[in-house]
Design an enzyme around this catalytic site. Structure first.
Site, PDB file in Angstrom:
ATOM      1  N   HIS A 209       0.913  -1.066  -0.180  1.00 40.19           N
ATOM      2  CA  HIS A 209       0.026  -0.021  -0.025  1.00 40.19           C
ATOM      3  C   HIS A 209       0.784   1.234   0.084  1.00 40.19           C
ATOM      4  CE1 HIS A 209      -3.648   2.298   1.517  1.00 40.19           C
ATOM      5  NE2 HIS A 209      -2.786   3.038   2.177  1.00 40.19           N
ATOM      6  N   HIS A 211       1.743   5.469  -0.823  1.00 37.84           N
ATOM      7  CA  HIS A 211       1.197   6.907  -0.832  1.00 37.84           C
ATOM      8  C   HIS A 211       2.273   7.631  -2.081  1.00 37.84           C
ATOM      9  CE1 HIS A 211      -2.561   7.384   1.789  1.00 37.84           C
ATOM     10  NE2 HIS A 211      -2.035   6.147   2.022  1.00 37.84           N
ATOM     11  N   CYS A 242      -3.061  10.486   4.714  1.00 39.47           N
ATOM     12  CA  CYS A 242      -3.418  10.312   6.171  1.00 39.47           C
ATOM     13  C   CYS A 242      -3.213  11.591   6.847  1.00 39.47           C
ATOM     14  CB  CYS A 242      -2.359   9.286   6.675  1.00 39.47           C
ATOM     15  SG  CYS A 242      -2.376   9.245   8.458  1.00 39.47           S
TER      16      CYS A 242
HETATM   17 ZN    ZN Z   1      -2.871   4.742   3.237  1.00 38.22          ZN
END
Ligand code: ZN
Length: 318
Positions: A209, A211, A242
């Protein structure tokens, strides 16, 4: 260097959860239902629908129970939600959610400051969630955020990650995501960590995952594929970030990722045109431009134009 990409990947669209959680204006329940049904229709095998956490902390996903009740759950599509504790499993069971995901921060100092325990101790407490999920026939997975660095610790030693993975395995969770919420991952590091983790824990069903905080999201996925990882999260229109991380940017953009993978000959099973239409719809709903390259520039294949009249072979007209 020879490219050694995997042939096929499995993607999870996290836009409805991670993507919208820092947006001021976000889709309402009906818009979410429509988007999620459209994402399934575009071929996504996994969709993160929302989260069963405090609605005060994350108002953007407060209606996740309602969304679950209204979406058409397709067979072969996994609809998952983020939870923080055993209450989340109860909410999942009550609305027909069949897959939940827990998270722990790999940052020891962050975890100690927030929860007064180490990451492994946090994970050990997830045992109650696992029991409840098993009893309700709900799948359960875990993620490790800040796996590639955090604003509090700089680098996270691989030994810390291994301790957390072992804690997850001890409570019976073997599907684990390494998450770069802080946007600190870089390709050679991703390759090294992923290679090491895959070798040490071949029984784990891995996810990555990323960003795109520092523009390295797609490069990190290439590095992950070189290490043999086949499951990745991405977000429609590239929304996300976030709320606790300084300068955080969105998840890797779904359209950009699918476009890159298809150009590289990597199968996704996803219809790029449908996802671009969904991306445009999301931009309209949230009311501002996003970091999606594809929505700005279009597909590579769109550039292949017809030759001017007279130069083209005219053998199709009769
Ligand atoms: Zn995330």
């Amino acid at each position: 260097m020879s490219f050694n990409l995997v042939k096929k990947v499995r993607l999870c669209e996290v836009g409805p959860r991670d993507g919208i959680q820092s947006e001021k204006v976000y889709p309402n329940t009906l818009q979410k239902v429509e988007l999620i049904n459209a994402i399934a229709d575009a071929g996504f095998p996994v969709i993160e629908v929302g989260s069963f956490v405090s609605p005060k902390a994350v108002p953007q996903t407060a209606d996740t129970d309602e969304v679950f009740k209204r979406i058409i759950q397709k067979e072969n599509v996994e609809y998952r939600a983020l939870i923080a504790n055993a209450k989340g499993v109860d909410r999942a069971a009550a609305c027909g959610c069949k897959k939940v995901k827990l998270n722990v921060s790999a940052s020891v100092s962050h975890n100690l400051a927030n929860l007064n325990c180490t990451p492994e101790e946090s994970v050990a407490k997830f045992a109650e969630c696992v029991d409840k999920a098993n009893a309700a026939n709900i799948g359960i997975s875990g993620s490790i955020s800040m796996a590639f660095g955090s604003p509090w610790d700089r680098d996270i030693p691989v030994s810390v990650l291994k301790n957390i993975v072992e804690a997850y395995l001890n409570v019976g969770i073997d599907e684990i995501s390494l998450s770069d919420a802080s946007g600190m991952a870089y390709p050679t590091q991703v390759y090294e960590i992923c290679t090491e983790m895959k070798k040490a824990y071949p029984q784990v069903n891995w996810w990555l995952h990323f960003h795109n905080t520092r523009g390295l999201g797609l490069s990190n996925i290439i590095a992950g594929m070189q290490a043999g990882f086949t499951q990745y999260d991405s977000s429609f229109a590239g929304v996300g970030g976030c709320p606790f991380v300084p300068g955080a940017a969105g998840n890797v953009t779904t359209e950009d990722l699918v476009h890159m993978l298809h150009e590289c000959g990597v199968e996704t099973g996803i219809d790029l045109d449908k996802m671009m239409a969904i991306g445009r719809q999301v931009v309209e709903i949230i009311g501002h431009k996003t970091d999606s390259f594809l929505l700005r520039a279009g597909k590579r294949s769109d550039l292949i134009r017809e030759l001017p009249k007279g130069q083209a072979k005219n053998n199709t007209q009769k």
